[in-house]
Design an enzyme around this catalytic site. Structure first.
Site, PDB file in Angstrom:
ATOM      1  N   CYS A 227       1.089  -0.963   0.225  1.00 51.96           N
ATOM      2  CA  CYS A 227      -0.463  -0.082   0.317  1.00 51.96           C
ATOM      3  C   CYS A 227       0.909   1.081  -0.185  1.00 51.96           C
ATOM      4  CB  CYS A 227      -0.535   0.053   1.538  1.00 51.96           C
ATOM      5  SG  CYS A 227      -1.824   1.355   1.642  1.00 51.96           S
TER       6      CYS A 227
ATOM      7  N   CYS B 210      -2.920  14.774   3.194  1.00 51.09           N
ATOM      8  CA  CYS B 210      -4.127  15.245   2.104  1.00 51.09           C
ATOM      9  C   CYS B 210      -4.798  16.328   2.106  1.00 51.09           C
ATOM     10  CB  CYS B 210      -5.112  14.049   2.690  1.00 51.09           C
ATOM     11  SG  CYS B 210      -5.973  13.428   1.137  1.00 51.09           S
TER      12      CYS B 210
ATOM     13  N   CYS C  57     -11.262  13.840   4.891  1.00 51.99           N
ATOM     14  CA  CYS C  57     -12.951  13.156   5.028  1.00 51.99           C
ATOM     15  C   CYS C  57     -12.870  12.826   6.671  1.00 51.99           C
ATOM     16  CB  CYS C  57     -12.934  11.649   4.694  1.00 51.99           C
ATOM     17  SG  CYS C  57     -12.132  11.504   3.039  1.00 51.99           S
TER      18      CYS C  57
HETATM   19  N1  SAH Z   1      -7.378   9.722  -0.681  1.00 51.70           N
HETATM   20  C1  SAH Z   1      -7.534   7.486  -1.564  1.00 51.70           C
HETATM   21  C2  SAH Z   1      -7.211   7.486  -1.664  1.00 51.70           C
HETATM   22  C3  SAH Z   1      -6.682   6.709   0.160  1.00 51.70           C
HETATM   23  S1  SAH Z   1      -7.585   4.722   0.271  1.00 51.70           S
HETATM   24  C4  SAH Z   1      -9.639   7.120  -1.198  1.00 51.70           C
HETATM   25  O1  SAH Z   1      -9.878   7.860  -0.355  1.00 51.70           O
HETATM   26  O2  SAH Z   1      -9.958   6.421  -1.744  1.00 51.70           O
HETATM   27  C5  SAH Z   1      -7.655   4.967   2.360  1.00 51.70           C
HETATM   28  C6  SAH Z   1      -9.061   4.579   2.324  1.00 51.70           C
HETATM   29  O3  SAH Z   1      -9.167   3.854   3.488  1.00 51.70           O
HETATM   30  C7  SAH Z   1     -10.453   5.100   1.756  1.00 51.70           C
HETATM   31  O4  SAH Z   1     -11.438   4.108   1.219  1.00 51.70           O
HETATM   32  C8  SAH Z   1     -10.684   5.559   2.978  1.00 51.70           C
HETATM   33  O5  SAH Z   1     -12.200   5.936   3.155  1.00 51.70           O
HETATM   34  C9  SAH Z   1      -9.988   4.652   4.264  1.00 51.70           C
HETATM   35  N2  SAH Z   1     -10.420   4.748   5.565  1.00 51.70           N
HETATM   36  C10 SAH Z   1      -9.963   6.094   6.065  1.00 51.70           C
HETATM   37  N3  SAH Z   1     -10.090   6.196   7.224  1.00 51.70           N
HETATM   38  C11 SAH Z   1     -10.425   5.158   8.132  1.00 51.70           C
HETATM   39  C12 SAH Z   1     -10.656   4.539   9.208  1.00 51.70           C
HETATM   40  N4  SAH Z   1     -10.235   4.835   9.611  1.00 51.70           N
HETATM   41  N5  SAH Z   1     -10.661   3.176   8.611  1.00 51.70           N
HETATM   42  C13 SAH Z   1     -10.545   2.517   8.290  1.00 51.70           C
HETATM   43  N6  SAH Z   1     -11.009   2.487   6.794  1.00 51.70           N
HETATM   44  C14 SAH Z   1     -10.586   4.439   6.467  1.00 51.70           C
END
Ligand code: SAH
Length: 382
Positions: A123, A130, A134
């Site tokens: 990964c 970022c 989110c």
């Molecule tokens: N910015 C891109 C790449 C990051 S992927 C994207 O959003 O897809 C990282 C993944 O982990 C994403 O699906 C994200 O939503 C998820 N993720 C982020 N925080 C998390 C958390 N606390 N627990 C579980 N999954 C999480």
């Protein structure tokens, strides 16, 4: 807990030279000419360099025995073939490994190696921090952001291959079988460098990872999605996480710019999507936010007609996180509805939680590490 954790002190910094690892064939040819190679030999030199760097993983010009000593010396005066430093290496109880990588300017990113029975996934990160914020994601709380260069993206794979001892490239018996751009950052906000990196990683004469085994995950930068498919053929993952705009607007603020309907249209039109190449919808299970029976039913309606699988991610908590993970019963009900609709919906087993390497947990180490560096050296950028 039995966690191997090594903090590696910063190496003595030598002045930074441009790095050949990360360059395309055309750029390698230019580099050869820049140290005095005649133009008619540039293409051949570029092929040799490409082979040493991306097939054999050479970390020193001395290794490149098919190139004359004189040329190697000249290349070494101007260029570098090394790797980034590993600032910290951690090994989880479950075999997951996390490397905190120190880039040339001191910025830090994380790379995670996740071995499984039949595969091993790396990964990688695409940005330092970022910009997306989110609400459930730890990386989103990191203030300092820049795009990684192509070399820094490919460099994470090369570094990981050093660590797991995987040079030269061998199509059979791979230690790293899959790559996911699911680390720190939004890959489609660093589009050009990500695409250039994917081209290098999939090149048959180099690292040669199949484009089908590379997945780009996006929170939904709609205008770049179709382009990504056309230019790279990479597999697509969408961080969907909600079925209604009013919920998604809050937890994935990018939704206000590119709402769910537009995002799903881009998925329907994703080049090459087929049953054999399904789109992955990632869905983090947040207690009381997006995990009801209604949500599950809406989800299967939304993705109807798209060759897809749903990846349910139990929410991974981090210090101060504002949400809780859904309880097992809600997750089980959710899975059942999605399965009944004909979608495979594996629950993503959290990996490397003990070293904060699981989804959405990346970043804390970089902050802590940065703070200690700032204390140690007042001139370091904060
Ligand atoms: N910015 C891109 C790449 C990051 S992927 C994207 O959003 O897809 C990282 C993944 O982990 C994403 O699906 C994200 O939503 C998820 N993720 C982020 N925080 C998390 C958390 N606390 N627990 C579980 N999954 C999480």
């Amino acid at each position: 807990m039995n966690i191997a954790d090594t903090i590696i002190p910063a190496a003595l910094r030598i002045p930074h030279k441009p790095r050949l690892a990360g360059m395309s064939r055309a750029e390698l040819a230019e580099a050869a000419v820049s140290v005095g190679e005649p133009a008619h030999k540039a293409k051949m030199r570029a092929s040799q360099l490409f082979h040493w760097i991306y097939f054999r993983g050479a970390r020193s010009f001395d290794d490149m025995t098919t190139i004359s000593k004189e040329t190697r010396v000249k290349l070494g005066q101007k260029y570098d073939v090394g790797r980034e430093d590993i600032a910290r290496a951690q090994l989880s109880e479950d075999g997951t490994r996390k490397w905190l990588v120190r880039l040339a300017d001191g910025a830090l990113v994380e790379t995670v190696y996740i071995p499984d029975e039949d595969r091993a996934t790396l990964c990688i990160s695409s940005q330092v921090g970022c910009t997306l914020t989110c609400k459930f994601c730890h990386t989103g709380t990191q203030p300092w952001v820049r795009n990684l260069t192509t070399a820094e993206i490919v460099g994470q794979v090369m570094l990981a291959r050093d660590e797991v001892n995987e040079w030269p490239s061998d199509p059979d018996g791979r230690m790293i079988t899959n790559i996911v751009l699911m680390g720190m950052g939004e890959p489609l906000y660093n589009y050009d460098n990500v695409v250039a990196a994917l081209h290098l990683l999939t090149d048959n004469e180099g690292i040669a990872i199949s484009r089908r085994r590379i997945t780009v995950s996006t929170a939904g930068v709609v205008p770049m999605i179709g382009k990504l498919g056309e230019e790279t053929g990479a597999a697509l993952a969408i961080s969907l996480h909600a079925t209604r705009d009013e919920v998604r607007d809050v937890i994935v603020p990018l939704n206000k710019k590119y709402p769910i309907a537009a995002l799903l249209d881009a998925c329907r039109n994703y080049p090459g999507s087929a049953n054999s190449r399904r789109i992955t919808f990632e869905y983090v299970m947040l207690k009381g936010i997006n995990d009801s029976v209604r949500d599950a039913k809406e989800l299967v309606q939304l993705i109807a007609g798209i060759p897809a699988k749903v990846n349910l991610i139990p929410f991974n908590p981090w210090p101060g996180s504002p949400y809780e993970c859904s309880d097992d019963e809600s997750i089980a009900k959710f899975v059942e509805i999605v399965n009944r609709a004909g979608y495979s919906s594996p629950i993503r087993t959290p990996r490397g939680r003990d070293i904060l390497a699981a989804c959405g947990q990346l970043k804390s180490d970089s902050l802590r590490e940065r703070k200690s560096r700032v204390t140690a050296s007042p001139s370091t950028p904060a």
